[in-house]
Design an enzyme around this catalytic site. Structure first.
Site, short mmCIF file in Angstrom:
data_model
loop_
_atom_site.label_atom_id
_atom_site.label_comp_id
_atom_site.label_asym_id
_atom_site.label_seq_id
_atom_site.Cartn_x
_atom_site.Cartn_y
_atom_site.Cartn_z
N HIS A 151 0.84 -1.17 0.19
CA HIS A 151 -0.23 -0.18 -0.31
C HIS A 151 1.03 1.20 -0.41
O HIS A 151 2.37 1.12 0.50
CB HIS A 151 -0.84 -0.28 1.10
CG HIS A 151 -2.41 0.91 0.66
ND1 HIS A 151 -2.16 2.08 0.70
CD2 HIS A 151 -3.06 0.53 0.40
CE1 HIS A 151 -3.48 2.54 0.72
NE2 HIS A 151 -3.33 1.42 0.72
N HIS A 152 0.16 2.26 -0.69
CA HIS A 152 1.33 3.75 -0.82
C HIS A 152 1.24 4.03 0.71
O HIS A 152 2.41 5.15 0.79
CB HIS A 152 0.64 4.20 -2.20
CG HIS A 152 1.58 5.34 -2.83
ND1 HIS A 152 2.92 5.09 -2.25
CD2 HIS A 152 1.79 5.59 -3.57
CE1 HIS A 152 3.96 6.42 -3.03
NE2 HIS A 152 3.03 6.19 -4.08
N ALA A 153 -0.22 4.09 1.30
CA ALA A 153 0.08 4.54 2.72
C ALA A 153 1.50 4.33 3.17
O ALA A 153 2.02 4.85 4.50
CB ALA A 153 -0.90 4.16 3.10
N ASN A 326 5.92 8.28 2.91
CA ASN A 326 6.04 9.34 1.90
C ASN A 326 6.45 10.55 2.03
O ASN A 326 6.46 10.45 2.80
CB ASN A 326 4.63 8.86 1.41
CG ASN A 326 4.28 7.51 1.10
OD1 ASN A 326 4.18 7.29 -0.09
ND2 ASN A 326 3.46 6.84 1.71
#
Length: 528
Positions: A151-153, A326
């Protein structure tokens, strides 16, 4: 112990996620098993992950939600069940008669089906799909596919580099990793009082940081806007990037279905052509994408008279920072697709790329990756749902037509649980209004492209991937200055850089995860 609350940028990937917009990234791997391999590869992969799990904190944590989802969630420790996170799929036997489909095409079709599946938020936010039933390689060895999902989180591109550094090897025999026992106490759950105290404390500190930075931020924004927002640039004239993007088939609301395709071009030749034309590797990646998009849209009689605009991820991560979060933003680059002359198009892209770098260089230090989040989860989730249901993407002008991301990687072979990595094509995110994402990475002797598209908007994304071959031929045909001809020939066989898996974390991070992209198999089947 203070709670580890997600930053505003990390949490935004959770709040914006819907069934139409899965927010995980990963890669499509094609692996060649060693001769004489016995057993199931899924078991070998589970053993590797079990051994290296202590060195992969991003895989050993899950979300802990705030009361009423009032603020950003926090990370807590978790013990992943590898039988759930690493799963096996077997492709059906191909129909008899006619030539069998190649492994890469079969994998692309499998990725199109598996990628839209949302990750379970009650568990660590990652999964590996092992795909059996592929044809044997040119050397007669068994092949398997692996689709990774994270997941990009949990990670951005460079944080994923750190993760890959732990999991991939440069020899068929997996290396021993020196894992130091952690002295940190594990937190598997957070009490109500601790949640409220931690969340309110984080909110207060974020507000104070924003207030202290406000004067410098306003001054930088005003100075940058003065140069970027001229009437000429806003009208899309010249090579300006700050302009509304034209309407295309990619600028629509997306559906839950995906279509994936991949392509590969020779890396050493691309570098040599860049040197000959005074362009960077990034410039040539944009040039290839622009040429393919122009050709594809012309064939469909949908090429706008105005240039397409690409959204390009920009890393905000300081050198040596390997945290699993991120730290990125987006820049805009005009692709010059309105120019039929490829020479003029390349000059346009070089100018636009330099303009974006200048603007982002001024803004980079003030772009926030964290901000107060009280009430933000409700607002973002409601906005994401409304944006899709109301089909706002078709009603409002867009600032970009396509996302194009380029991640460099080392030119050395790599292995995963003893299997040689033949291909590792990036799989990324499409969102409402941007139904095409082209993610590019160098690996071994190739520059490799992963094209993720909404299946309704671009069902024939494979045709766009094939158009990259024609764009490469167009680039080769550009007149090269006489003094650069010799340099181009010399650069076609560059010396490969060495790869040191035991380097310091900063160097190790910058090189290992980058190995995870496409290369040719033994007979050059992928060297299109």
């Amino acid at each position: 112990m203070p709670i580890k609350q997600l930053s505003g940028l990390d949490a935004s990937f959770l709040f914006l996620e819907t069934p139409e917009m899965p927010m995980h990234v990963g890669a499509m791997h094609l692996l060649e098993l060693p001769k004489g391999f016995r057993g199931r590869y899924v078991n070998a992969l589970r053993r590797l992950y079990a051994a290296r799990m202590p060195a992969t904190p991003a895989l050993r944590r899950r979300l802990w939600w705030m009361p009423l989802n009032l603020a950003n969630p926090a990370w807590v420790d978790a013990e992943p069940d590898l039988r759930y996170h690493i799963v096996e799929h077997r492709l059906p036997s191909p129909p008899k008669g006619g030539p069998p489909p190649d492994a890469r095409t079969l994998l692309e079709e499998a990725v199109s089906q598996l990628h839209p599946q949302l990750l379970d938020r009650s568990k660590p936010l990652w999964r590996m799909h092992v795909i059996e039933g592929l044809p044997r390689s040119a050397r007669g060895c068994k092949q398997v596919g692996v689709l990774s999902q994270v997941h990009h989180a949990a990670v951005d591109g460079q944080a994923a580099v750190a993760l890959g550094n732990v999991l991939f090897d440069t020899t068929p025999e997996p290396r021993e990793i020196d894992i130091r026992p952690s002295r940190r106490g594990k937190t598997f759950r957070i009490g109500m009082v601790e949640m409220l105290r931690g969340a309110l404390g984080n909110e207060a500190s974020q507000v104070m940081r924003l207030v202290r930075a406000l004067p410098a931020t306003l001054g930088t924004v005003a100075g940058t806007a003065k140069g970027a927002l001229s009437p000429r640039k806003l009208l899309g004239k010249g090579s300006g990037n700050v302009t509304l993007a034209p309407a295309t088939p990619m600028n629509v609301s997306v559906t839950p279905a995906r279509a994936f395709a991949s392509a590969s071009v020779p890396l050493s030749e691309l570098k040599a052509l860049g040197q000959a034309h005074g362009a960077t590797l990034n410039d040539l990646v944009l040039m290839l994408c622009a040429g393919a998009l122009r050709s594809y849209l012309l064939q469909h009689q949908q090429l706008p008279r105005k240039s397409l605009v690409a959204a390009v991820p920009i890393s905000l991560r300081p050198a040596g920072d390997t945290r699993s979060d991120n730290q990125a933003s987006m820049g805009l680059i005009s692709l010059g697709t309105h120019l039929a002359d490829p020479g003029k198009r390349l000059a346009h892209i070089r100018t636009a790329s330099q303009a974006m770098k200048t603007t982002m260089g001024q803004m980079k230090s003030i772009l926030p990756t964290d901000f107060p989040s009280i009430g933000i989860p409700w607002l973002m989730q409601a906005a994401a749902s409304l944006y899709g249901k109301a089909r706002v993407a078709e009603r409002l002008p867009q600032v970009a037509n396509v996302v194009i991301s380029n991640v460099p990687g080392p030119q050395v072979p790599i292995y995963l649980a003893g299997a040689r990595v033949l291909a590792n094509c990036p799989t990324s995110i499409v969102v409402h209004g941007l139904a095409l994402n082209i993610t590019v990475q160098s690996f071994d002797a190739h520059m490799d492209f992963g094209l993720m598209a909404d299946a309704a908007a671009l069902p024939d994304v494979k045709a766009l991937a094939l158009a990259l071959d024609a764009a490469m031929e167009e680039l080769r045909a550009l007149p090269v200055p006489a003094k650069a001809v010799a340099a181009v020939k010399i650069q076609r066989t560059p010396k490969k850089p060495t790869f040191n898996p035991n380097a310091t974390p900063a160097r190790k991070v910058s090189r290992t995860r980058r190995t995870a992209r496409v290369t040719a198999d033994a007979n050059g089947a992928f060297n299109r």
